[in-house]
Motif scaffolding. Sequence first.
Motif, PDB file in Angstrom:
ATOM      1  N   GLY A 263      -2.863  14.211   6.707  1.00 25.38           N
ATOM      2  CA  GLY A 263      -1.533  13.975   6.331  1.00 25.38           C
ATOM      3  C   GLY A 263      -0.648  14.859   7.103  1.00 25.38           C
ATOM      4  N   GLY A 264      -0.901  15.489   8.302  1.00 24.15           N
ATOM      5  CA  GLY A 264       0.066  16.515   8.972  1.00 24.15           C
ATOM      6  C   GLY A 264       0.257  15.995  10.230  1.00 24.15           C
ATOM      7  N   CYS A 265       0.116  14.770  10.704  1.00 19.55           N
ATOM      8  CA  CYS A 265       0.469  14.700  12.258  1.00 19.55           C
ATOM      9  C   CYS A 265       1.875  14.458  12.517  1.00 19.55           C
ATOM     10  CB  CYS A 265       0.164  12.989  12.270  1.00 19.55           C
ATOM     11  SG  CYS A 265       0.202  12.374  14.006  1.00 19.55           S
TER      12      CYS A 265
ATOM     13  N   TYR B 229       0.941  -1.369  -0.106  1.00 16.84           N
ATOM     14  CA  TYR B 229       0.017  -0.009   0.092  1.00 16.84           C
ATOM     15  C   TYR B 229       0.966   1.180  -0.210  1.00 16.84           C
ATOM     16  CZ  TYR B 229       0.980   0.164   5.018  1.00 16.84           C
ATOM     17  OH  TYR B 229       1.419   0.193   6.416  1.00 16.84           O
ATOM     18  N   LEU B 230       0.452   2.317  -0.721  1.00 16.85           N
ATOM     19  CA  LEU B 230       1.230   3.381  -0.939  1.00 16.85           C
ATOM     20  C   LEU B 230       0.272   4.676  -1.032  1.00 16.85           C
ATOM     21  CD1 LEU B 230       0.883   3.981  -4.015  1.00 16.85           C
ATOM     22  CD2 LEU B 230       2.256   1.999  -4.307  1.00 16.85           C
ATOM     23  N   SER B 231       0.827   5.691  -1.033  1.00 18.61           N
ATOM     24  CA  SER B 231       0.423   7.053  -1.526  1.00 18.61           C
ATOM     25  C   SER B 231       0.954   7.982  -2.524  1.00 18.61           C
ATOM     26  CB  SER B 231       0.149   7.960  -0.280  1.00 18.61           C
ATOM     27  OG  SER B 231      -0.285   9.225  -0.513  1.00 18.61           O
ATOM     28  N   GLY B 232      -0.181   8.331  -3.299  1.00 14.18           N
ATOM     29  CA  GLY B 232       0.493   9.165  -4.351  1.00 14.18           C
ATOM     30  C   GLY B 232       0.954  10.527  -3.877  1.00 14.18           C
ATOM     31  N   ASP B 233       0.950  11.499  -4.544  1.00 19.80           N
ATOM     32  CA  ASP B 233       1.577  12.986  -4.075  1.00 19.80           C
ATOM     33  C   ASP B 233       0.233  13.614  -3.271  1.00 19.80           C
ATOM     34  OD1 ASP B 233       0.584  13.661  -6.430  1.00 19.80           O
ATOM     35  OD2 ASP B 233       2.068  14.447  -7.297  1.00 19.80           O
ATOM     36  N   ARG B 234      -0.898  13.218  -3.251  1.00 20.31           N
ATOM     37  CA  ARG B 234      -1.958  14.042  -2.896  1.00 20.31           C
ATOM     38  C   ARG B 234      -3.220  12.990  -2.059  1.00 20.31           C
ATOM     39  NH1 ARG B 234      -3.080  15.196  -9.242  1.00 20.31           N
ATOM     40  NH2 ARG B 234      -1.407  13.696  -9.381  1.00 20.31           N
ATOM     41  N   PHE B 235      -3.899  13.451  -1.165  1.00 17.47           N
ATOM     42  CA  PHE B 235      -4.954  12.891  -0.782  1.00 17.47           C
ATOM     43  C   PHE B 235      -4.759  11.773   0.360  1.00 17.47           C
ATOM     44  CE2 PHE B 235      -6.498  13.969  -5.243  1.00 17.47           C
ATOM     45  CZ  PHE B 235      -6.877  14.911  -4.814  1.00 17.47           C
ATOM     46  N   GLY B 236      -3.503  11.605   0.509  1.00 16.59           N
ATOM     47  CA  GLY B 236      -3.424  10.570   1.765  1.00 16.59           C
ATOM     48  C   GLY B 236      -2.830  10.950   3.022  1.00 16.59           C
ATOM     49  N   LEU B 237      -2.397  10.101   3.901  1.00 18.61           N
ATOM     50  CA  LEU B 237      -2.200  10.620   5.268  1.00 18.61           C
ATOM     51  C   LEU B 237      -0.847  10.506   5.744  1.00 18.61           C
ATOM     52  CD1 LEU B 237      -5.285   9.222   7.559  1.00 18.61           C
ATOM     53  CD2 LEU B 237      -4.873  11.436   6.782  1.00 18.61           C
ATOM     54  N   ARG B 238       0.004  10.298   4.823  1.00 12.29           N
ATOM     55  CA  ARG B 238       1.374  10.418   5.192  1.00 12.29           C
ATOM     56  C   ARG B 238       2.054  11.530   4.343  1.00 12.29           C
ATOM     57  NH1 ARG B 238      -0.208   8.331   9.040  1.00 12.29           N
ATOM     58  NH2 ARG B 238       0.306   6.333   9.941  1.00 12.29           N
ATOM     59  N   GLY B 239       2.107  12.684   4.723  1.00 13.77           N
ATOM     60  CA  GLY B 239       2.495  13.784   4.071  1.00 13.77           C
ATOM     61  C   GLY B 239       4.124  13.808   4.246  1.00 13.77           C
TER      62      GLY B 239
ATOM     63  N   VAL C 206      -3.891   1.825  -3.232  1.00 17.15           N
ATOM     64  CA  VAL C 206      -3.393   3.523  -3.072  1.00 17.15           C
ATOM     65  C   VAL C 206      -4.280   3.819  -2.092  1.00 17.15           C
ATOM     66  CG1 VAL C 206      -3.371   5.730  -4.026  1.00 17.15           C
ATOM     67  CG2 VAL C 206      -2.653   3.639  -5.507  1.00 17.15           C
ATOM     68  N   THR C 207      -3.706   4.744  -1.069  1.00 15.22           N
ATOM     69  CA  THR C 207      -4.471   5.426   0.105  1.00 15.22           C
ATOM     70  C   THR C 207      -4.845   6.673  -0.396  1.00 15.22           C
ATOM     71  OG1 THR C 207      -2.302   6.307   0.801  1.00 15.22           O
ATOM     72  CG2 THR C 207      -2.869   4.194   1.725  1.00 15.22           C
ATOM     73  N   LEU C 208      -6.305   6.663  -0.250  1.00 16.63           N
ATOM     74  CA  LEU C 208      -6.854   8.046  -0.566  1.00 16.63           C
ATOM     75  C   LEU C 208      -7.650   8.490   0.577  1.00 16.63           C
ATOM     76  CD1 LEU C 208      -8.371   7.284  -4.048  1.00 16.63           C
ATOM     77  CD2 LEU C 208      -6.069   8.694  -3.681  1.00 16.63           C
ATOM     78  N   ASN C 209      -6.978   8.202   1.982  1.00 14.22           N
ATOM     79  CA  ASN C 209      -7.531   8.073   3.213  1.00 14.22           C
ATOM     80  C   ASN C 209      -7.701   9.322   4.104  1.00 14.22           C
ATOM     81  OD1 ASN C 209      -5.016   7.908   3.606  1.00 14.22           O
ATOM     82  ND2 ASN C 209      -5.061   6.351   5.179  1.00 14.22           N
ATOM     83  N   SER C 210      -7.453  10.596   3.391  1.00 10.64           N
ATOM     84  CA  SER C 210      -7.587  11.763   4.105  1.00 10.64           C
ATOM     85  C   SER C 210      -9.003  12.189   4.146  1.00 10.64           C
ATOM     86  CB  SER C 210      -6.858  12.967   3.535  1.00 10.64           C
ATOM     87  OG  SER C 210      -7.218  13.355   2.263  1.00 10.64           O
ATOM     88  N   PHE C 211      -9.243  13.093   4.996  1.00 12.26           N
ATOM     89  CA  PHE C 211     -10.715  13.564   4.947  1.00 12.26           C
ATOM     90  C   PHE C 211     -10.761  14.795   4.271  1.00 12.26           C
ATOM     91  CE2 PHE C 211     -10.489  11.061   8.969  1.00 12.26           C
ATOM     92  CZ  PHE C 211     -11.761  10.384   8.890  1.00 12.26           C
ATOM     93  N   PHE C 212     -11.705  14.769   2.896  1.00 11.28           N
ATOM     94  CA  PHE C 212     -11.785  15.482   2.196  1.00 11.28           C
ATOM     95  C   PHE C 212     -12.493  16.955   2.372  1.00 11.28           C
ATOM     96  CE2 PHE C 212     -10.665  13.422  -2.288  1.00 11.28           C
ATOM     97  CZ  PHE C 212      -9.783  12.463  -1.713  1.00 11.28           C
TER      98      PHE C 212
END
Length: 399
Positions: free
Chosen positions: A189-191, A28-38, A64-70
């Motif tokens: 993504g800012g924790c 599992y991974l994130s693209g450069d947007r919409f994820g929680l691991r900035g 692909v993680t798209l798990n931020s709250f939009f």
Amino acid sequence: MHLPEILAPAGNLEKLKIAILYGANAVYLSGDRFGLRGGADNFSDEDLQTGVTFAHQHRAKIYVTLNSFFHDQDFETFPEYLQFLESINIDGTIVSDLGVVDFITTNSNIPVHLSTQASCLNQYSAKLWKNLGVERIVLGREVSIQQAADIKKMAAIDVEMFIHGSMCMAYSGHCTISNFTAGRDSNRGGCVQSCRFEYSFTNHKQESITQSFMSSKDLQGIDQLAKFVKYEIDSLKIEGRMKSNLYVATTVMSYVNGLRSVLSDHEQHHDTHWKTELLKVRHRGYTEASLIKPADSTSVFYGDRQGYSETNFEYAGTVVDVVPDKYLVLMTQNTFEENSILEILDFEGVLHHISTRGMQNIRNREIKKTNPNTIVLIPYSSSMEGIKELNVARFLPNS
């Protein structure tokens, strides 16, 4: 027999390849947007496409993680990104926002997995999400293996559970400390991991104490692999997209081989070798959290160096090339000295012990000590047979 998937973290393209080559069935991974691991490297569109191609060539899957709250403005660019993800044939998305779930199921054919951020902890919630188009539930960490099995059976849906890695002190990661202490949204993504900090307080004895009293120990579930198999849990997830190549290789190798041990015995099997391997990576002490019974005070990490023992190896670097009868080429990560003994983990789980005696820089000059992020040439020896590109090297400090 129902075999669970070993699902590994991939913070960048190199980690993706390492995870898969060491045996992960999926990453599992994130693209450069919409994820929680900035804070992770994350994947450009080009890297994503390369990663999907590599994974499918090795019969592995990409989620692909798209798990931020939009917020509403996020949907302005989301349709185009979703179209791109579908065009490169990713195998699933990991989503927490109800609106995003609806948008993906309405506008694409990409499978949707529900993120642990959505705190699905019961069969009724799972049934609801299934009716909305979700195909797999990444259950909250508060659920036991037995409870996960019951949810899977009653809701007739695939379930995924965390088996290893860092744990959040908040309920399924629902924390806003970072928002108030650092102005960074932990759910977008800012924790900054405020729970890991030390805080000063006065206890019931009126004693002044400075402690990281909100920090959790790390999860380790290797002793429960037989139960995961018995209860037909579909996917076993390793946390750690921001951790090192060494962490990815060691954890994937340990759980893949631990699972093989369980399957070969068809019963509960305590393979102490692979459990010992997990002790060699830096951790905050280990806990089984809620896998068997609800987590309690013994799962708290108080910052007293638990898990940071003399058995912790350091990440030496990653093999770039092996030239038989000449040298091994290593991209270094940390500093080590001449005459150090490196352990190199090959993809089959075999450890190779090699000496750095006579190591050279790229100008073929002998060096006494390495610098991080440099190329080092180590003279070839017979102990290097079986070592390949992207094998990971480690060393024991002060050995």
